[in-house]
Scaffold this motif. Structure first.
Motif, PDB file in Angstrom:
ATOM      1  N   ARG A  33       0.833  -1.201   0.000  1.00  0.00           N
ATOM      2  CA  ARG A  33       0.000   0.000   0.000  1.00  0.00           C
ATOM      3  C   ARG A  33       0.872   1.257   0.000  1.00  0.00           C
ATOM      4  O   ARG A  33       0.565   2.241  -0.682  1.00  0.00           O
ATOM      5  CB  ARG A  33      -0.932  -0.006   1.224  1.00  0.00           C
ATOM      6  N   ALA A  36       2.289   1.761  -3.428  1.00  0.00           N
ATOM      7  CA  ALA A  36       1.242   2.247  -4.333  1.00  0.00           C
ATOM      8  C   ALA A  36       1.035   3.747  -4.157  1.00  0.00           C
ATOM      9  O   ALA A  36       0.918   4.497  -5.142  1.00  0.00           O
ATOM     10  CB  ALA A  36      -0.057   1.493  -4.081  1.00  0.00           C
ATOM     11  N   GLU A  40       1.787   6.610  -6.775  1.00  0.00           N
ATOM     12  CA  GLU A  40       0.523   7.239  -7.191  1.00  0.00           C
ATOM     13  C   GLU A  40      -0.249   6.334  -8.151  1.00  0.00           C
ATOM     14  O   GLU A  40      -0.761   6.761  -9.187  1.00  0.00           O
ATOM     15  CB  GLU A  40       0.779   8.613  -7.814  1.00  0.00           C
ATOM     16  N   SER A  42      -2.813   2.442  -7.956  1.00  0.00           N
ATOM     17  CA  SER A  42      -3.633   1.650  -7.053  1.00  0.00           C
ATOM     18  C   SER A  42      -2.861   0.451  -6.509  1.00  0.00           C
ATOM     19  O   SER A  42      -1.907  -0.020  -7.141  1.00  0.00           O
ATOM     20  CB  SER A  42      -4.882   1.150  -7.781  1.00  0.00           C
ATOM     21  N   ARG A  44      -4.046  -2.426  -6.353  1.00  0.00           N
ATOM     22  CA  ARG A  44      -4.348  -3.518  -7.282  1.00  0.00           C
ATOM     23  C   ARG A  44      -3.351  -3.559  -8.433  1.00  0.00           C
ATOM     24  O   ARG A  44      -2.949  -4.641  -8.877  1.00  0.00           O
ATOM     25  CB  ARG A  44      -5.767  -3.361  -7.827  1.00  0.00           C
TER      26      ARG A  44
END
Length: 213
Positions: A33, A36, A40, A42, A44
């Motif tokens: 996270r 990510a 910048e 996601s 995913r």
């Protein structure tokens, strides 16, 4: 027409984000996270390119290795031709020291990764020693050529000397990183070792040798 995605560029962008985050907060604090957010993108998308944090960290190491080789090549390109084996090795050792932002990040992330891999099975399972193995082979090949050219004593083992150079470079790099010594002091030590390594071998002419003065 759908936009064409440059997947290699995206992977590099995410790996670079991990390096920036690790250099700022420590590799132990890195999360998918967090990477990510730094990149910048996601979470995913990060997971799409890298199935796990271990694989992402390994990709970042490979990225750092590639960038370090590019800087090493740039140093060599700026030297007078032909480049001697000593100059070749000296350029590598100079690049390996954490003397600026990129080389500092490389050394910091690599040593952090090695430390974490001692207790993290996922990281230990990644082939993170492949990079040092490649460097050791390349240095050993250069030292063997130096032996063939007479610039290195025939009694030295090229593979062992290459391993020693890597160990010396890594150790001095860590001492610079923690503030034990300055980069200039580390360079002085490395060059003193190279003076010994590439010292002209003693040649004693046998009695009656026509080359004897």
């Amino acid at each position: 027409m759908p936009k064409r995605v440059d997947h290699a560029r995206r992977r590099a962008h995410i790996a670079d984000a991990l390096v920036r985050l690790a250099a700022r907060e420590g590799l132990h604090a890195v999360t998918m996270r967090g990477v990510a957010a730094e990149a910048e993108v996601s979470v995913r998308l990060v997971q799409y390119y890298f199935e796990s944090k271990g694989k992402l960290m390994h990709a970042a190491l490979e990225r750092l290795e590639e960038q370090s080789h590019q800087r090493w090549s740039a140093r060599l390109a700026g030297m007078r031709r032909p480049v001697t084996t000593r100059a070749f090795v000296d350029a590598f050792l100079a690049e390996a020291l954490p003397t600026d932002g990129p080389s500092r990040d490389f050394h910091l992330v690599w040593t952090s990764y090695a430390t974490l891999a001692m207790t993290d099975p996922e990281l230990a399972a990644q082939p993170f020693v492949a990079g040092p193995d490649r460097l050791e082979r390349r240095l050993a090949e250069a030292l063997r050529r130096a032996q063939d050219d007479g610039a290195l004593g025939p009694g030295r083992d090229a593979r062992s000397e290459a391993a020693l150079l890597l160990a010396l470079g890594h150790g001095l790099g860590t001492s610079v990183l923690v503030g034990q010594r300055t980069p200039e002091a580390a360079r002085t030590i490395l060059r003193a070792h190279l003076d010994q390594l590439f010292a002209a071998p003693d040649v004693t002419s046998a009695p009656g040798d026509a080359r004897k003065a």
